[in-house]
Motif scaffolding. Sequence first.
Motif, mmCIF file in Angstrom:
data_model
loop_
_atom_site.group_PDB
_atom_site.id
_atom_site.type_symbol
_atom_site.label_atom_id
_atom_site.label_comp_id
_atom_site.label_asym_id
_atom_site.label_seq_id
_atom_site.Cartn_x
_atom_site.Cartn_y
_atom_site.Cartn_z
ATOM 1 N N ILE A 54 50.518 28.497 43.613
ATOM 2 C CA ILE A 54 51.186 27.749 42.425
ATOM 3 C C ILE A 54 50.026 27.488 41.265
ATOM 4 C CG2 ILE A 54 51.852 25.616 41.639
ATOM 5 C CD1 ILE A 54 53.314 25.340 44.257
ATOM 6 N N LEU A 55 48.806 27.157 41.742
ATOM 7 C CA LEU A 55 47.519 26.977 40.825
ATOM 8 C C LEU A 55 46.915 28.038 40.101
ATOM 9 C CD1 LEU A 55 45.796 24.102 43.006
ATOM 10 C CD2 LEU A 55 47.093 23.943 41.126
ATOM 11 N N ASN A 56 47.396 29.109 40.663
ATOM 12 C CA ASN A 56 46.885 30.500 40.292
ATOM 13 C C ASN A 56 48.155 31.160 39.781
ATOM 14 O OD1 ASN A 56 43.705 30.602 40.765
ATOM 15 N ND2 ASN A 56 44.766 29.800 42.666
ATOM 16 N N LEU A 57 49.227 30.474 39.442
ATOM 17 C CA LEU A 57 50.259 31.420 38.999
ATOM 18 C C LEU A 57 49.943 32.314 37.943
ATOM 19 C CD1 LEU A 57 53.071 31.876 39.899
ATOM 20 C CD2 LEU A 57 53.731 29.914 38.239
ATOM 21 N N ASN A 58 48.974 31.487 36.671
ATOM 22 C CA ASN A 58 48.827 32.746 35.631
ATOM 23 C C ASN A 58 48.159 34.114 35.969
ATOM 24 O OD1 ASN A 58 49.771 30.833 33.684
ATOM 25 N ND2 ASN A 58 47.985 29.526 34.003
ATOM 26 N N SER A 59 47.629 33.723 37.147
ATOM 27 C CA SER A 59 46.583 35.208 37.533
ATOM 28 C C SER A 59 47.815 36.169 37.934
ATOM 29 C CB SER A 59 45.508 34.784 38.268
ATOM 30 O OG SER A 59 44.511 34.015 37.667
ATOM 31 N N PHE A 60 48.466 35.584 38.783
ATOM 32 C CA PHE A 60 49.487 36.616 39.486
ATOM 33 C C PHE A 60 50.604 37.122 38.504
ATOM 34 C CE2 PHE A 60 48.434 33.938 43.369
ATOM 35 C CZ PHE A 60 48.439 34.852 44.369
ATOM 36 N N ILE A 61 50.720 36.160 37.296
ATOM 37 C CA ILE A 61 51.904 36.792 36.581
ATOM 38 C C ILE A 61 51.068 37.810 35.708
ATOM 39 C CG2 ILE A 61 53.251 36.455 34.432
ATOM 40 C CD1 ILE A 61 54.388 35.279 37.081
ATOM 41 N N LYS A 62 49.811 37.552 35.361
ATOM 42 C CA LYS A 62 48.935 38.570 34.419
ATOM 43 C C LYS A 62 48.857 39.916 35.106
ATOM 44 C CE LYS A 62 45.130 38.557 31.339
ATOM 45 N NZ LYS A 62 45.019 40.075 31.382
ATOM 46 N N SER A 63 48.609 39.910 36.498
ATOM 47 C CA SER A 63 48.451 40.974 37.177
ATOM 48 C C SER A 63 49.596 41.964 37.133
ATOM 49 C CB SER A 63 47.949 40.601 38.880
ATOM 50 O OG SER A 63 49.196 40.345 39.446
ATOM 51 N N ILE A 64 50.833 41.337 37.282
ATOM 52 C CA ILE A 64 51.852 42.086 37.011
ATOM 53 C C ILE A 64 52.108 42.737 35.773
ATOM 54 C CG2 ILE A 64 54.441 42.013 37.275
ATOM 55 C CD1 ILE A 64 54.211 39.851 39.218
ATOM 56 N N GLU A 65 51.754 41.758 34.613
ATOM 57 C CA GLU A 65 51.965 42.555 33.370
ATOM 58 C C GLU A 65 51.116 43.502 32.995
ATOM 59 O OE1 GLU A 65 53.354 38.200 31.142
ATOM 60 O OE2 GLU A 65 51.298 38.633 31.352
ATOM 61 N N ASP A 66 49.799 43.521 33.848
ATOM 62 C CA ASP A 66 48.817 44.517 33.413
ATOM 63 C C ASP A 66 48.838 45.779 34.371
ATOM 64 O OD1 ASP A 66 47.992 42.686 31.551
ATOM 65 O OD2 ASP A 66 46.127 41.950 32.720
ATOM 66 N N ASN A 67 49.906 45.510 35.361
ATOM 67 C CA ASN A 67 50.132 46.709 36.227
ATOM 68 C C ASN A 67 49.093 47.104 36.884
ATOM 69 O OD1 ASN A 67 51.709 48.690 37.087
ATOM 70 N ND2 ASN A 67 51.309 50.305 35.748
ATOM 71 N N THR A 68 48.270 46.029 37.671
ATOM 72 C CA THR A 68 47.031 46.362 38.268
ATOM 73 C C THR A 68 47.504 46.922 39.871
ATOM 74 O OG1 THR A 68 47.094 44.197 39.278
ATOM 75 C CG2 THR A 68 46.018 44.397 37.285
ATOM 76 N N SER A 69 46.406 47.328 40.565
ATOM 77 C CA SER A 69 46.526 48.077 41.766
ATOM 78 C C SER A 69 47.364 47.013 42.739
ATOM 79 C CB SER A 69 45.393 48.563 42.329
ATOM 80 O OG SER A 69 44.501 47.307 42.420
ATOM 81 N N ASP A 70 47.193 45.764 42.751
ATOM 82 C CA ASP A 70 47.768 44.596 43.542
ATOM 83 C C ASP A 70 49.215 44.276 43.149
ATOM 84 O OD1 ASP A 70 46.643 43.397 41.423
ATOM 85 O OD2 ASP A 70 45.607 41.838 42.813
ATOM 86 N N LYS A 71 49.866 44.897 42.120
ATOM 87 C CA LYS A 71 50.960 44.303 41.459
ATOM 88 C C LYS A 71 52.096 44.167 42.604
ATOM 89 C CE LYS A 71 54.612 46.082 38.350
ATOM 90 N NZ LYS A 71 55.003 47.199 37.488
#
Length: 773
Positions: free
Chosen positions: A432-449
């Motif tokens: 929850i506290l790092n939700l921004n980072s999880f969302i950004k990784s999906i938006e940026d299509n990173t390897s851990d998407k």
Amino acid sequence: MRIVHLSDFHIKNKGLKDLETFVKIPLIDDLRKYHQEKPIDLILFTGDLIDRGGNTFTSITDAFNTFDDIVIRPMLNALGLNSSRFIFIPGNHDIDRSADTKVTEDGLTSILKNVQAVSNYIDENNIEGIKRILPFKEFERKFHISSNAQITNYHSNYIVEIEGIKIGISAFNTAWRCYDSETDYQKIVLGVRQISEARDFLSACDFKIALMHHQIDYLAEFETDIVSTQISKDYNILFCGHVHKGSNYSKSAIAGDIIISIAPANAPDNIWNNDQRYNNGYSIIDYGNEHCIIHNRKYSINHDEYIPNTDLAKENGVFKYELKKKQHNNGVKSEYKMDYLTVVKKEQLTQDEKLIESLYVNEDVYENYQIINNERDYKFSSSIVLFKRYLLDIFQHSPKYRECIPHLETIVYTMDRIMLYIQEDNEMMGIILNLNSFIKSIEDNTSDKASNISVLFRLAQWWMDVINELLSIRGEEVQAESLDSFLIELIAQPSEVEDLVEELLSSALESINYLNKGSIARLLFKRDETLISEFFICIFLPVGLNFKLFQKATIGREIGDYESEEIKCLIDSTKNEFINQLETNIGREIEAKDLIESYVQSKITVIKGQKKVGKTALIANFLHSFESRKDFSGTIVLFSFKQSRSLAEFLKSIVQQCNMNIINKMDLGFLDTILKDKEEVTIQLHNDSSKSKNKLLKKIVNESLNRVINECGKVTIIIDSFELLEKHEQEAKIISLLVDLPEKCNLIIATGANNECIDWIIENPSVEKKLSI
């Protein structure tokens, strides 16, 4: 005043035939119908006239000239308007990105890190680093060569007279720092200097309009709050574009209320788009007497014409906003009469206004102070920008769930309040506290998407379990045993019309089934935006659909720690005073009943009586009844002048008690900065700075109370022993802070029998009862 809001045509050389057939002709036909009904006064275009810097034309200048020839001129000719009535701003596609080198761009990025640095750069008026915007500015200057305008390389300001009224229009430039559309979000800057210079040029205007291509949340984080505050303070309405999806809403803030209109696109490429959120369209705004009426229009390929956009407003695509008076820095109070804007300069002040005018001035010495939030209790609220970015647009396109829009922020804060009642799960709390980072990784299509998508849906399932746990503790019926069964129940009750939320619910159920079967690869075929939207719908709706129940269930518990030990001791002493008086009210049942009756019927209740007749005991009895009666709800804020006669301590006590009941707290350090002197805030009627300070303090009190009302539903202020403030001047200061309290805020004051200052309140028509004991 009738305004047309257009945006994002993105003209291309190869798409001009489609533009003519499917955009320009039906659009002008639609505009003519409205113009015949009531004349159109202004056309506002919020950027992206051309596509990709005009790369399909011989030059960017050729692209702008083509837009003028085939869009602007035919539109103005059809409506009989001159060029001063067509105002446009640059979008991120209206710049020549190749004009500034990457070295220059990287250098500017490293320098423009705060508000002052951006203002200093604008003041230098150096074209190095802004060459990308110069072709647009050249086109703008030639187009408006005969207009009453101030055109700089950054902002432009126009003054248009309509029916004898001066309308000020600020064409703000958010494109001058655009460089890479994929990474511009929250990196571009406006520059507060654009706003301050516009304020000077438009100082004599009666009504003010702001245009920005990007919405405020696209700006760099260091700018968003101050730009939002300054725009809300100075302007009546803000027009934006860029997102290609239409919406409109009214925003209330401490600096003032403002209506925000976001236009959809009218790009030829959108004609064949099946996603209803991206339909071509526009809006017509009627800003009149007491209402702002917005007609939302969209293009229908089947009808080959523009039709009401009922996705944005149920009633034939029309939405109506109630208007509040707005006072601009020139001190003119505007009232709205008939269908057009007229100005009334008030010469006669009511008694309420006389008191306020004696304490406040129009010149805001403290206008640059920004209220700082204390985010220590934020959990889901840390990602509230993401909640709004994904959910506001979705709910706009959902007739069934649109009612969630005005409560969106409150619901997110309620989600954090629920977290106080459950046993924390460290893993889930970390997500929850790092939700921004999880969302950004999906938006940026990173390897851990893929793994991050799985994590988000696991969080959504855990959250469903949390909701059920809280409902069970309260003896309420659980909504559904699992997230997928919750979604199935919602889908089982479909709307009669297309609904975007229902589509996402079905899509989310499909995603959950893939995850349960271990087929996460199937999810990767979905658009990133769709997957993230599914997650936010799943995490939001379990609370959103019953938020009044959860709001009531989470009231009454202190949240966090006191910021000031001194104020904590003062509040505890006040509470103990009332507790000690509880048993001394025997035999006063009639007065106690009258107090309850007055509280139910009136916004303000005044208890007057001689010393030692039991006023404090009567309040103690009321507090006991408040806790025990199921029909009473909300939060109580207490203060007794027996404990302190300091205005500073009164203010900090009110704000601190409000803070202790909410997630969205205000930073008391900010209040200390304003007060400076802990013992006294003096009011000298000849001292503008002092008057301005009290104006700001009044706003702080109302902001603090409004935050409690948003999260808890209602707030009641109880002030005891008001008569102990012997100086009339000191009484007037407190009274000025209590004038015009927010709705859903009640006030109970206990004072002496001969308090003349309090008689002013008693004369207020909202005081239906005065208790004399």
